[in-house]
Design an enzyme around this catalytic site. Structure first.
Site, short mmCIF file in Angstrom:
data_model
loop_
_atom_site.label_atom_id
_atom_site.label_comp_id
_atom_site.label_asym_id
_atom_site.label_seq_id
_atom_site.Cartn_x
_atom_site.Cartn_y
_atom_site.Cartn_z
CG HIS A 188 -2.02 -1.05 1.06
ND1 HIS A 188 -2.46 -1.83 2.10
CD2 HIS A 188 -2.73 -1.41 -0.05
CE1 HIS A 188 -3.42 -2.65 1.64
NE2 HIS A 188 -3.59 -2.41 0.35
CG HIS A 316 -0.27 -4.13 5.16
ND1 HIS A 316 -0.99 -3.65 4.10
CD2 HIS A 316 0.12 -5.38 4.80
CE1 HIS A 316 -1.05 -4.56 3.14
NE2 HIS A 316 -0.39 -5.63 3.54
CD GLU A 389 -2.75 -3.40 8.99
OE1 GLU A 389 -2.14 -2.32 8.82
OE2 GLU A 389 -3.63 -3.82 8.21
#
Ligand code: 0X9
Ligand code: CA
Ligand code: CA
Ligand code: CA
Ligand code: ZN
Length: 426
Positions: A188, A316, A389
């Protein structure tokens, strides 16, 4: 659409006469006089007396809004006025906390210091690596540590940027029969801290070889592969013009003129199966025209198909979570996942989370996704695969842009978890 449980909560609220809260009527306007921004930052919670559970988070995520982070009872999203109104009419409580375009301009130093020809991150964030800086770093590591590293390529991005992969192992030029472990980052675009995570792994396992005993042991007994950026086009776009763009997807044009596919919804395993991605080109979780329609996913899948990867982390940001498959179903045990296998994921995931202070969970516990990298890695190749994350645990759009002073503490924070994965790849 109401979930059954939320519909019941609405009935209960109506009975007590408490239903006149913001957003219960379809198409409700902002309660305040201020107009809704084009890209509004909202904190989403469930209606009164209702929990924000995984099903609610899936409902929000699949509405096409941009999910920034999710933790406990709240979700941080970016939404347009119509999207915000739709969520409110579906029974969610939305608190407008900012205008994303204003916040990004401020975070980037404001109009006066903006440098449209910037060749680096905005002022104060220069320690982050641009694509060129990342490539230079990987090349330097490879040439400074030629005996234990081999630089090659996974393929190319849509705009033609190389996707470098560095192998770190003793006898790196030889494909030895040692467990292969893969680390991938920056799928991302705006999740720049993850690129630094992969660069930190490279630096640690090259510079530490011969002096750090644990590092030396892993380099001698494993084949470590690191891909610092799976989305260089998006990442470069995100810092273009000297101002953060808040961009997530890749930069591949869609047939209707919109741009970008969500790489983490484009993988081939049960692609688009389960309401965990969008078929709408403008959605932030657009799954692409077909499975592996993005050059980035096609390249990575082909590269992994040709190897024997045993364990993997895809980094992420943000929310400080350790997540494991499957993401396409709430079930622990299903086609392709036995109870024993699930328990192993949970065991290693929980160990890694205790080492870095993140929260462990099955990935669908956050919200349902389909076509994500971890479902493919496990579903297709039985790789012990996790989604991390990273920092911070919560925040708005700024959660993607922590100051560069955070890079060292937040990447070294995962050293123990990385070692646990390497140990269990055997
Ligand atoms: O939505 C994603 O792709 C990941 N979160 S992020 O905010 N970095 O975009 C999470 C993917 C993990 N899988 C599931 N939640 N099923
Ligand atoms: Ca830099
Ligand atoms: Ca070796
Ligand atoms: Ca090998
Ligand atoms: Zn992400």
């Amino acid at each position: 659409m109401f979930t059954k449980r939320r519909a019941l909560a609405l009935v209960a609220a109506a009975a007590t006469g408490l239903v006149v809260v913001t957003g219960w009527s379809a198409g409700a306007e902002e309660p305040t006089a201020a107009p809704s921004p084009d890209r509004g930052l909202y904190r989403v919670t469930a209606a009164k007396d209702d929990a924000m559970d995984a099903a609610s988070r899936t409902e929000v995520a699949s509405s096409g809004v941009d999910v920034l982070g999710a933790r406990d009872g709240a979700m941080e999203i970016v939404a347009g006025p119509a999207q915000a109104a739709a969520l409110r009419s579906d029974g969610f409580t939305l608190e407008l906390t900012g205008d994303v375009d204003e916040l990004l301009a401020e975070r980037s130093g404001g109009p006066s210091t903006r440098d449209v020809s910037a060749a680096d991150f905005p002022a104060g964030d220069e320690s982050y690596h641009t694509y060129d800086e990342m490539v230079a770093e990987v090349r330097a590591a490879a040439s400074d540590h030629a005996a234990i590293s081999a630089l090659s390529s996974v393929g190319s991005s849509y705009e033609g940027r190389d996707l470098p992969v560095l192998k770190i192992s003793d006898n790196a030029a030889t494909d030895e029969d040692e467990p292969e472990v893969l680390f991938t980052c920056n799928m991302h675009a705006r999740e720049h801290l993850t690129t630094e995570m992969c660069l930190h792994i490279i630096q640690r396992f090259t510079d530490g070889y011969g002096t750090d005993q644990a590092v030396t042991g892993f380099v001698d007994s494993r084949e470590i592969f690191v891909v610092p950026s799976l989305n260089p086009d998006g990442s470069e776009f995100d810092i273009s013009g000297g101002e953060y763009q808040g961009w997530r997807k890749n930069r591949q044009p869609n047939s209707d003129g919109t741009v970008g596919t969500d790489i983490n919804r484009n993988f081939s395993y049960l692609w688009g199966c389960c309401g965990g991605s969008s078929g709408s080109t403008s959605a932030e979780d657009y799954r692409g025209a077909s499975a592996a329609s993005t050059p980035e996913v096609a390249a990575l899948q082909a590269w992994v198909d040709a190897r024997q990867i045993k364990a993997h982390i895809d980094f992420h940001t943000f929310s400080e979570l350790v997540l494991w498959p499957f993401g396409h179903t709430y079930d622990e045990v299903t086609d392709g996942m036995t109870q024993e296998e699930y328990d192993h994921f949970e065991d290693i995931g929980t160990q890694m989370a205790s080492s870095n202070g993140y929260t462990p969970d099955q990935s669908s516990g956050l919200y349902i996704t389909d076509g994500d990298i971890n479902d493919w890695m496990w579903g297709e190749h039985k790789v012990l695969t996790y989604c991390f994350e990273m920092y911070p645990s919560g925040g708005g759009i700024d959660g993607f842009y922590p100051p560069d002073e955070d890079i060292v503490p937040q990447t070294t924070r995962n050293d123990g978890a990385v070692d646990i994965l390497l140990t269990n790849a055997g």
